[in-house]
Write a protein that holds these residues in place. Structure first.
Motif, mmCIF file in Angstrom:
data_model
loop_
_atom_site.group_PDB
_atom_site.id
_atom_site.type_symbol
_atom_site.label_atom_id
_atom_site.label_comp_id
_atom_site.label_asym_id
_atom_site.label_seq_id
_atom_site.Cartn_x
_atom_site.Cartn_y
_atom_site.Cartn_z
ATOM 1 N N SER A 185 0.804 -1.477 0.095
ATOM 2 C CA SER A 185 0.012 -0.043 0.029
ATOM 3 C C SER A 185 0.821 1.244 0.203
ATOM 4 C CB SER A 185 -1.038 -0.019 0.881
ATOM 5 O OG SER A 185 -0.332 0.237 2.542
ATOM 6 N N LEU A 188 2.192 1.090 -3.908
ATOM 7 C CA LEU A 188 1.453 2.258 -4.372
ATOM 8 C C LEU A 188 0.951 3.738 -4.185
ATOM 9 C CD1 LEU A 188 -0.062 1.435 -6.743
ATOM 10 C CD2 LEU A 188 -2.179 0.293 -5.821
ATOM 11 N N ARG A 189 1.022 3.948 -3.159
ATOM 12 C CA ARG A 189 0.468 5.611 -2.896
ATOM 13 C C ARG A 189 1.553 6.276 -3.154
ATOM 14 N NH1 ARG A 189 2.617 8.920 -0.192
ATOM 15 N NH2 ARG A 189 4.147 7.553 0.407
ATOM 16 N N GLU A 239 -2.994 -4.855 -3.755
ATOM 17 C CA GLU A 239 -3.296 -3.689 -4.396
ATOM 18 C C GLU A 239 -3.754 -3.044 -5.222
ATOM 19 O OE1 GLU A 239 -2.614 -1.703 -1.553
ATOM 20 O OE2 GLU A 239 -1.635 -3.123 -0.400
ATOM 21 N N TYR A 241 -4.641 -0.310 -8.389
ATOM 22 C CA TYR A 241 -4.924 0.866 -9.212
ATOM 23 C C TYR A 241 -5.715 1.135 -10.424
ATOM 24 C CZ TYR A 241 -0.537 0.211 -11.803
ATOM 25 O OH TYR A 241 0.161 -0.320 -12.843
ATOM 26 N N ASP A 260 -5.788 5.517 -7.335
ATOM 27 C CA ASP A 260 -5.500 4.373 -6.294
ATOM 28 C C ASP A 260 -6.477 4.225 -5.232
ATOM 29 O OD1 ASP A 260 -3.993 2.663 -4.601
ATOM 30 O OD2 ASP A 260 -3.218 4.331 -3.310
ATOM 31 N N PRO A 262 -7.324 1.797 -2.266
ATOM 32 C CA PRO A 262 -6.403 1.422 -1.284
ATOM 33 C C PRO A 262 -7.433 0.461 -0.125
ATOM 34 C CG PRO A 262 -6.883 3.504 -0.759
ATOM 35 C CD PRO A 262 -7.352 4.029 -2.137
ATOM 36 N N ASP A 265 -8.902 -4.575 -1.244
ATOM 37 C CA ASP A 265 -8.182 -5.894 -0.885
ATOM 38 C C ASP A 265 -7.940 -7.479 -0.886
ATOM 39 O OD1 ASP A 265 -7.014 -4.131 0.719
ATOM 40 O OD2 ASP A 265 -8.421 -4.368 2.442
ATOM 41 N N GLU A 294 -3.082 -4.362 -10.907
ATOM 42 C CA GLU A 294 -2.756 -4.601 -9.563
ATOM 43 C C GLU A 294 -1.316 -4.701 -9.496
ATOM 44 O OE1 GLU A 294 -2.261 -8.602 -6.313
ATOM 45 O OE2 GLU A 294 -3.485 -9.093 -8.089
ATOM 46 N N HIS A 295 -1.032 -3.832 -8.186
ATOM 47 C CA HIS A 295 0.868 -3.383 -7.641
ATOM 48 C C HIS A 295 1.242 -4.313 -7.753
ATOM 49 C CE1 HIS A 295 3.482 -3.962 -4.612
ATOM 50 N NE2 HIS A 295 4.167 -2.491 -5.060
#
Length: 383
Positions: A185, A188-189, A239, A241, A260, A262, A265, A294-295
């Motif tokens: 998280s 990715l943020r 994660e 986006y 994003d 978040p 999940d 997905e991250h």
């Protein structure tokens, strides 16, 4: 307290980068040469943390930090570990090594200016097991295998004596296991912030709210559901986006914004975020695309921006900025992403092409059938 000058810490970070491929305490596994940088960092972190469990002060500190929660960030953990015995050179060096590796990881991913720490240790425990009064001193420390999780058979884990254990990738162990990982998280943020700033610096940025008549025309994501295979036990939460793209309203160039998500999940779960995902003043022809990803731990965000910019520009040279070019931008984004950056097949989730302003989409499936969304028009009023 032992302090090191900035140039020494920089050298440590460079040393951490060079040391990732080889870890003296544990015999090399045959596949290690093929691991990408972040995969190697996670393996090195697993080995080092397992060795540090021999130190009662470290295992007690780690147990303390995991009370009632499942993860702890390495940077603050190492700072506190050093502070509790400031004159101990061996502890200071161990802490410096892991913090330098964290810095090297952020540098590799291109987000040093956007994040203060990525590496973490999290605990995977059997369902229903309390994390209160947990004892980490004899736990195994594992790391996620590289590649597509559909093909994972074994998970490597290390004990404090340096022994390698092979765990079943599909069946969660009956005892708690520590996992050396990056905080997805946070990664990715920071990556979203970096990418949006990079797109805006080229005049490609979205999310620029321009009120008209006292309100802004937007589209709200009211519900979303992903339908993918079950994640292996060692994997953390997803994660996710979105890349939202279209044609600039006033110039012959694309508009791309990174959003994003978040809250998203787990698969096979309905989420009702009420998130504003499209600001229509950013898009010509009142239409845009939304693509879900997905991250991926190995993503280098700077390289990703460069690839997207280069790929989109190359393809759009053959198109005039007309309605038909909207979906072309989304296709160019997918083509611009080199496969080796996305080692897990689930990293690309789905695409929603040519979404229209003012239109409601109820339980609308993406072209791949991996995501379903409900989108509704929403007027954001100016205060």
């Amino acid at each position: 307290m032992i302090k090191r000058p900035l140039f020494a810490l920089t050298l440590l970070a460079l040393g951490a980068t060079q040391a990732l491929a080889a870890t003296p305490a544990v015999e090399k596994t045959p596949h290690i040469e093929q691991l990408q940088f972040v995969d190697q960092a996670k393996r090195k972190l697993a080995v080092d943390v397992a060795q540090m469990l021999n130190d009662p002060s470290f295992s007690h500190l780690l147990s303390e930090k995991l009370q009632g929660q499942r993860e702890v960030m390495i940077n603050p953990l190492m700072s506190e570990y050093r502070q509790r015995d400031p004159m101990n050179i061996a502890k200071a060096e161990a802490a410096d090594t892991l913090q330098a590796m964290d810095l090297a990881t952020r540098q590799h991913k291109g987000i040093t200016a956007y994040s203060k720490g990525l590496l973490q240790v999290r605990m995977v425990a059997p369902q229903g097991m309390s994390t209160e009064n947990v004892d980490t001193s004899n736990m195994l420390v594992a790391f996620e295998p590289a590649g597509d999780d559909k093909h994972w058979k074994e998970v490597e884990a290390y004990d404090r004596f340096g022994n390698v254990h092979k765990l079943d990738a599909k069946v969660q162990p009956s005892m708690p296991v520590l996992v050396a990982d990056i905080n997805g998280s946070e990664d990715l943020r920071a990556g979203v912030a970096m990418m949006n700033e990079a797109f805006k610096s080229r005049g490609w940025g979205g999310l620029n709210v321009r009120p008209r008549a006292g309100y802004v025309e937007t589209t709200k994501l009211e519900k979303i559901r992903l339908a993918t295979d079950e994640e292996p036990w060692i994997s953390g939460k997803a994660e996710v986006y979105a890349l939202v793209s279209g044609i600039n309203p006033s110039e012959e160039k694309p508009t791309i914004a990174v959003v994003d998500m978040p809250y998203l999940d787990y698969a096979n779960t309905d989420y009702a975020p009420n998130q504003l995902v499209l600001f229509w003043s950013n898009y010509r022809y009142a239409a845009a695309n939304l693509q879900l990803f997905e991250h991926d731990d190995n993503t280098n965000y700077q390289d990703l921006v460069v690839a997207i910019v280069s790929g989109v520009e190359k393809i759009l040279l053959a198109f005039k900025p007309e309605f038909a070019a909207i979906a072309t931008v989304a296709g160019a984004i997918l083509q611009a992403m080199p496969a080796h950056w996305f080692s897990n097949d689930d990293d690309y989730i789905d695409s929603f092409y040519t979404l229209e302003k003012g239109k409601t989409y109820t339980d609308y499936k993406g072209v791949g059938g991996n995501a379903m969304m409900t989108l509704k028009p929403y007027r954001l009023r100016e205060q």
